[in-house]
Design an enzyme around this catalytic site. Structure first.
Site, PDB file in Angstrom:
ATOM      1  N   GLY A  28     -86.821  47.161 -71.957  1.00 43.11           N
ATOM      2  CA  GLY A  28     -86.941  48.506 -71.810  1.00 43.11           C
ATOM      3  C   GLY A  28     -87.963  49.499 -72.040  1.00 43.11           C
ATOM      4  O   GLY A  28     -87.837  50.575 -72.546  1.00 43.11           O
ATOM      5  N   THR A  80     -90.657  50.625 -70.535  1.00 41.81           N
ATOM      6  CA  THR A  80     -90.969  51.545 -69.566  1.00 41.81           C
ATOM      7  C   THR A  80     -90.237  52.784 -69.637  1.00 41.81           C
ATOM      8  O   THR A  80     -90.532  53.862 -69.791  1.00 41.81           O
ATOM      9  CB  THR A  80     -90.926  51.139 -68.181  1.00 41.81           C
ATOM     10  OG1 THR A  80     -91.678  49.591 -68.200  1.00 41.81           O
ATOM     11  CG2 THR A  80     -91.664  51.894 -67.087  1.00 41.81           C
ATOM     12  N   TRP A  81     -88.818  52.469 -69.816  1.00 35.40           N
ATOM     13  CA  TRP A  81     -87.775  53.423 -70.119  1.00 35.40           C
ATOM     14  C   TRP A  81     -88.046  54.146 -71.125  1.00 35.40           C
ATOM     15  O   TRP A  81     -87.950  55.427 -71.015  1.00 35.40           O
ATOM     16  CB  TRP A  81     -86.472  52.760 -69.875  1.00 35.40           C
ATOM     17  CG  TRP A  81     -85.173  53.558 -69.588  1.00 35.40           C
ATOM     18  CD1 TRP A  81     -85.327  55.062 -69.462  1.00 35.40           C
ATOM     19  CD2 TRP A  81     -83.846  53.122 -70.025  1.00 35.40           C
ATOM     20  NE1 TRP A  81     -83.863  55.313 -69.302  1.00 35.40           N
ATOM     21  CE2 TRP A  81     -82.879  54.489 -69.829  1.00 35.40           C
ATOM     22  CE3 TRP A  81     -83.300  52.116 -70.625  1.00 35.40           C
ATOM     23  CZ2 TRP A  81     -81.665  54.262 -69.979  1.00 35.40           C
ATOM     24  CZ3 TRP A  81     -81.759  52.060 -70.720  1.00 35.40           C
ATOM     25  CH2 TRP A  81     -81.187  53.199 -70.671  1.00 35.40           C
ATOM     26  N   HIS A 120     -96.184  46.030 -78.839  1.00 34.89           N
ATOM     27  CA  HIS A 120     -95.534  44.782 -78.733  1.00 34.89           C
ATOM     28  C   HIS A 120     -95.525  43.832 -79.948  1.00 34.89           C
ATOM     29  O   HIS A 120     -94.908  42.810 -79.997  1.00 34.89           O
ATOM     30  CB  HIS A 120     -95.632  43.913 -77.701  1.00 34.89           C
ATOM     31  CG  HIS A 120     -95.174  44.264 -76.167  1.00 34.89           C
ATOM     32  ND1 HIS A 120     -94.068  45.036 -76.148  1.00 34.89           N
ATOM     33  CD2 HIS A 120     -96.115  44.384 -74.969  1.00 34.89           C
ATOM     34  CE1 HIS A 120     -94.064  45.297 -74.721  1.00 34.89           C
ATOM     35  NE2 HIS A 120     -95.149  44.861 -74.129  1.00 34.89           N
ATOM     36  N   ARG A 144     -82.700  43.833 -76.311  1.00 36.71           N
ATOM     37  CA  ARG A 144     -81.824  43.833 -75.193  1.00 36.71           C
ATOM     38  C   ARG A 144     -81.275  42.236 -75.102  1.00 36.71           C
ATOM     39  O   ARG A 144     -81.777  41.538 -75.845  1.00 36.71           O
ATOM     40  CB  ARG A 144     -82.850  43.890 -73.908  1.00 36.71           C
ATOM     41  CG  ARG A 144     -82.108  43.880 -72.609  1.00 36.71           C
ATOM     42  CD  ARG A 144     -83.124  43.992 -71.582  1.00 36.71           C
ATOM     43  NE  ARG A 144     -82.230  44.220 -70.242  1.00 36.71           N
ATOM     44  CZ  ARG A 144     -82.835  44.300 -69.074  1.00 36.71           C
ATOM     45  NH1 ARG A 144     -84.332  44.145 -68.859  1.00 36.71           N
ATOM     46  NH2 ARG A 144     -82.196  44.304 -68.097  1.00 36.71           N
ATOM     47  N   SER A 193     -85.640  38.772 -66.723  1.00 38.35           N
ATOM     48  CA  SER A 193     -86.585  39.930 -66.337  1.00 38.35           C
ATOM     49  C   SER A 193     -87.874  39.155 -66.431  1.00 38.35           C
ATOM     50  O   SER A 193     -88.879  39.643 -65.593  1.00 38.35           O
ATOM     51  CB  SER A 193     -86.260  41.075 -67.354  1.00 38.35           C
ATOM     52  OG  SER A 193     -87.074  42.057 -66.861  1.00 38.35           O
ATOM     53  N   ARG A 209     -87.359  46.673 -61.730  1.00 34.68           N
ATOM     54  CA  ARG A 209     -86.740  45.568 -60.852  1.00 34.68           C
ATOM     55  C   ARG A 209     -85.331  46.272 -60.295  1.00 34.68           C
ATOM     56  O   ARG A 209     -85.081  46.849 -59.325  1.00 34.68           O
ATOM     57  CB  ARG A 209     -86.947  44.354 -61.390  1.00 34.68           C
ATOM     58  CG  ARG A 209     -86.433  43.251 -60.467  1.00 34.68           C
ATOM     59  CD  ARG A 209     -86.498  41.852 -61.239  1.00 34.68           C
ATOM     60  NE  ARG A 209     -85.538  42.050 -62.301  1.00 34.68           N
ATOM     61  CZ  ARG A 209     -84.290  41.262 -62.209  1.00 34.68           C
ATOM     62  NH1 ARG A 209     -83.795  41.052 -61.042  1.00 34.68           N
ATOM     63  NH2 ARG A 209     -83.260  41.532 -63.349  1.00 34.68           N
ATOM     64  N   LYS A 210     -84.223  45.859 -61.315  1.00 36.73           N
ATOM     65  CA  LYS A 210     -82.905  46.373 -61.173  1.00 36.73           C
ATOM     66  C   LYS A 210     -82.304  47.266 -62.138  1.00 36.73           C
ATOM     67  O   LYS A 210     -81.686  48.277 -61.913  1.00 36.73           O
ATOM     68  CB  LYS A 210     -82.152  45.086 -61.273  1.00 36.73           C
ATOM     69  CG  LYS A 210     -82.170  44.261 -59.801  1.00 36.73           C
ATOM     70  CD  LYS A 210     -80.823  43.414 -59.969  1.00 36.73           C
ATOM     71  CE  LYS A 210     -80.475  42.550 -58.680  1.00 36.73           C
ATOM     72  NZ  LYS A 210     -79.621  41.451 -58.981  1.00 36.73           N
TER      73      LYS A 210
HETATM   74  P1  A3P Z   1     -84.952  44.101 -64.704  1.00 37.68           P
HETATM   75  O1  A3P Z   1     -85.956  43.036 -64.717  1.00 37.68           O
HETATM   76  O2  A3P Z   1     -83.722  43.563 -65.575  1.00 37.68           O
HETATM   77  O3  A3P Z   1     -84.654  44.878 -63.956  1.00 37.68           O
HETATM   78  P2  A3P Z   1     -90.282  46.633 -69.908  1.00 37.68           P
HETATM   79  O4  A3P Z   1     -90.286  47.842 -69.570  1.00 37.68           O
HETATM   80  O5  A3P Z   1     -89.908  46.331 -71.291  1.00 37.68           O
HETATM   81  O6  A3P Z   1     -91.196  45.882 -69.325  1.00 37.68           O
HETATM   82  O7  A3P Z   1     -88.629  46.014 -69.389  1.00 37.68           O
HETATM   83  C1  A3P Z   1     -88.494  46.077 -67.791  1.00 37.68           C
HETATM   84  C2  A3P Z   1     -87.127  45.907 -67.751  1.00 37.68           C
HETATM   85  O8  A3P Z   1     -86.519  47.531 -67.803  1.00 37.68           O
HETATM   86  C3  A3P Z   1     -86.673  45.727 -66.277  1.00 37.68           C
HETATM   87  O9  A3P Z   1     -85.315  45.016 -66.042  1.00 37.68           O
HETATM   88  C4  A3P Z   1     -86.598  47.054 -65.358  1.00 37.68           C
HETATM   89  O10 A3P Z   1     -86.442  47.006 -64.233  1.00 37.68           O
HETATM   90  C5  A3P Z   1     -85.909  48.014 -66.394  1.00 37.68           C
HETATM   91  N1  A3P Z   1     -86.110  49.422 -66.237  1.00 37.68           N
HETATM   92  C6  A3P Z   1     -87.446  49.968 -65.993  1.00 37.68           C
HETATM   93  N2  A3P Z   1     -87.238  51.418 -65.871  1.00 37.68           N
HETATM   94  C7  A3P Z   1     -85.963  51.506 -66.328  1.00 37.68           C
HETATM   95  C8  A3P Z   1     -85.329  52.787 -66.584  1.00 37.68           C
HETATM   96  N3  A3P Z   1     -85.617  53.834 -66.196  1.00 37.68           N
HETATM   97  N4  A3P Z   1     -84.046  52.335 -66.922  1.00 37.68           N
HETATM   98  C9  A3P Z   1     -83.342  51.391 -67.116  1.00 37.68           C
HETATM   99  N5  A3P Z   1     -84.179  50.195 -66.947  1.00 37.68           N
HETATM  100  C10 A3P Z   1     -85.419  50.289 -66.490  1.00 37.68           C
END
Ligand code: A3P
Length: 326
Positions: A71, A73-74, A132, A156, A164, A292-293
Site C-alpha cells: 500500500g 502508493t496509497w 522499503h 498487509r 500482488s 491493479r485491483k
Molecule cells: P493489488 O496488486 O492487490 O491490487 P504498493 O503501492 O506498495 O506497490 O502496493 C500496490 C498495491 O496497492 C496493489 O495491490 C495496488 O493495486 C494497491 N493500490 C494502489 N493504489 C491504491 C489505492 N489508492 N487504494 C488502495 N489500494 C491501492
C-alpha cells in the site's frame, strides 16, 4: 562528512561479492545483507549503505516505511495530501498532475548521484520520504528517539502481498528471462527470499518499534484502512502533528482526502495511467503497474488452499507472542 562518498562506495563494492545470492523475482538474483534480500540492480543496497554514513535527519522528517506491495502508493498519496492540506486546493491538487511516487521520493535512492543528494538536502521542512528498508537497517541517528523523525508503517496480509508482488514482478521482468511461476514465487516468498524480505521480519521490526515507541512509529494495516479509512486518516493526521480541526471535520476534509487518494480516483488519472516512474538511474517502472485491483482477499483467485495454509502457518509461527495478527 565524517567518511567520504568515495570511501563508502569502495566499502559497498567490496561487500557485494561477499554476499549470499538467491534467485530473483524481477531480475536475475537477490543478495542478502544483514538478514534481508536486496535486488542489486535497484541500487537500494547501495542506498542502505550510503544512508548509514551520510543521511542527516531533521526532527520534522516523516518517513513512510513499507514492504513492497503493501500500500505504498496509497499511503504516499494519503500522507502527502494530509500533511500539505493547508497549501493546496483540491481542485488544483498536485496529486492530479503528479503521481504519488513523483511527489514522495524514496530515500532509499537519494545517494545515487549528486543531483539527488543536493535535491533532498534542499527540500523544505517538513520532509516526507518513503522507504522499503527494514527498521534494523536504518541508521541509528534516524531511529533513535532523539532524532524526532516519525515513521508511518503499513502492513498487509502476506497472501495478498505475495499475489500482488508476483503479478507486479511478472509484468516488470525483462523479456529475456524465463517466466517466474507462481509456485516458484511462493516457495521463494515462504523462505523469505523476496525484495526487502523476509516479509514477516520486515513487519515485525516495525511492529516492535511501534510498541516500544508509539509516538515515533504509527503502525497501520491495509485491511483496516480499507475498512474504515476515516478513522485511520484521522489517526495519521494526529500522528504527524496536524490533527483535523472541528471545522475541517464539519467541512468533510477527511472524506475529501480519502476520495482524492482512492484507488478509483488515482488509477483513473491520466498521470497514473501511462509513462514510466523513474526511481534511480537503474530503475523505472510503468506507472500503471502500481494500480491493479486494490482489494482485500484477491489471493483467493490465485493461491491453492494448501498454499494459503502454509503461509498462515508461517504467520502463526513468526508472529507468535508478538501480539500482532494479520
Ligand atoms: P493489488 O496488486 O492487490 O491490487 P504498493 O503501492 O506498495 O506497490 O502496493 C500496490 C498495491 O496497492 C496493489 O495491490 C495496488 O493495486 C494497491 N493500490 C494502489 N493504489 C491504491 C489505492 N489508492 N487504494 C488502495 N489500494 C491501492
Amino acid at each position: 562528512e565524517a567518511i567520504s562518498f568515495q570511501k563508502t562506495d569502495e566499502k559497498y563494492r567490496d561487500l557485494i561479492p561477499t554476499l549470499p545470492k538467491e534467485k530473483g523475482w524481477m531480475v536475475e538474483h537477490l543478495l542478502q545483507y544483514n538478514g534481508y534480500w536486496f535486488s542489486p540492480s535497484t541500487s537500494a543496497l547501495k542506498g542502505a549503505i550510503f544512508l548509514q554514513h551520510h543521511f542527516k535527519p531533521r526532527p520534522t522528517d516523516v518517513l513512510l516505511a513499507t514492504s513492497p506491495k503493501t500500500g505504498t502508493t496509497w499511503l504516499k498519496a494519503l500522507i502527502f495530501a494530509t500533511m500539505n492540506r493547508a497549501n493546496f486546493e483540491l481542485s488544483n491538487h498536485p496529486l492530479l498532475t503528479t503521481g504519488p511516487h513523483g511527489l514522495v521520493p524514496f530515500f532509499d535512492f537519494i545517494f545515487q548521484d549528486d543531483d539527488s543528494i543536493s535535491s533532498h538536502r534542499a527540500l523544505p521542512s517538513p520532509r516526507l520520504f518513503a522507504t522499503h528498508f527494514p527498521y534494523s537497517l536504518l541508521p541509528e541517528i534516524v531511529t533513535t528517539s532523539s532524532s524526532g523523525c516519525r515513521f508511518v508503517y503499513i502492513c498487509r496480509n502476506p497472501k495478498d502481498v505475495l499475489v500482488s508482488k508476483w503479478l507486479f514482478m511478472s509484468k516488470s521482468r525483462p523479456k529475456e528471462l524465463p517466466n517466474l511461476s507462481l509456485e516458484e514465487a511462493f516457495e521463494l516468498f515462504c523462505r523469505g527470499v523476496s525484495h526487502f524480505g523476509p516479509y514477516w521480519d520486515h513487519v515485525l521490526g516495525y511492529w516492535k518499534a511501534s510498541l516500544e515507541s508509539p509516538n515515533k512509529v504509527l503502525f497501520l494495516k491495509y485491511e483496516d484502512m480499507k475498512n474504515d479509512p476515516v478513522v485511520h486518516v484521522r489517526r495519521l493526521a494526529e500522528f504527524i502533528g496536524k490533527p483535523f480541526s472541528a471545522e475541517e471535520e464539519r467541512n468533510g476534509a477527511v472524506e475529501e482526502i480519502i476520495r482524492l487518494c482512492s484507488f478509483e480516483n488515482l488509477s483513473n488519472l491520466e498521470v497514473n495511467k501511462g509513462g514510466m516512474q523513474k526511481f534511480s538511474p537503474e530503475i523505472a517502472v510503468d506507472k500503471s503497474n502500481f494500480f491493479r485491483k486494490g482489494q482485500v482477499g484477491d489471493w483467493k483467485n490465485y493461491l491453492t488452499e494448501e498454499m494459503a495454509k502454509r503461509i498462515d502457518q508461517i504467520s502463526d509461527e513468526k508472529l507468535l507472542g508478538s501480539g500482532l495478527r494479520f
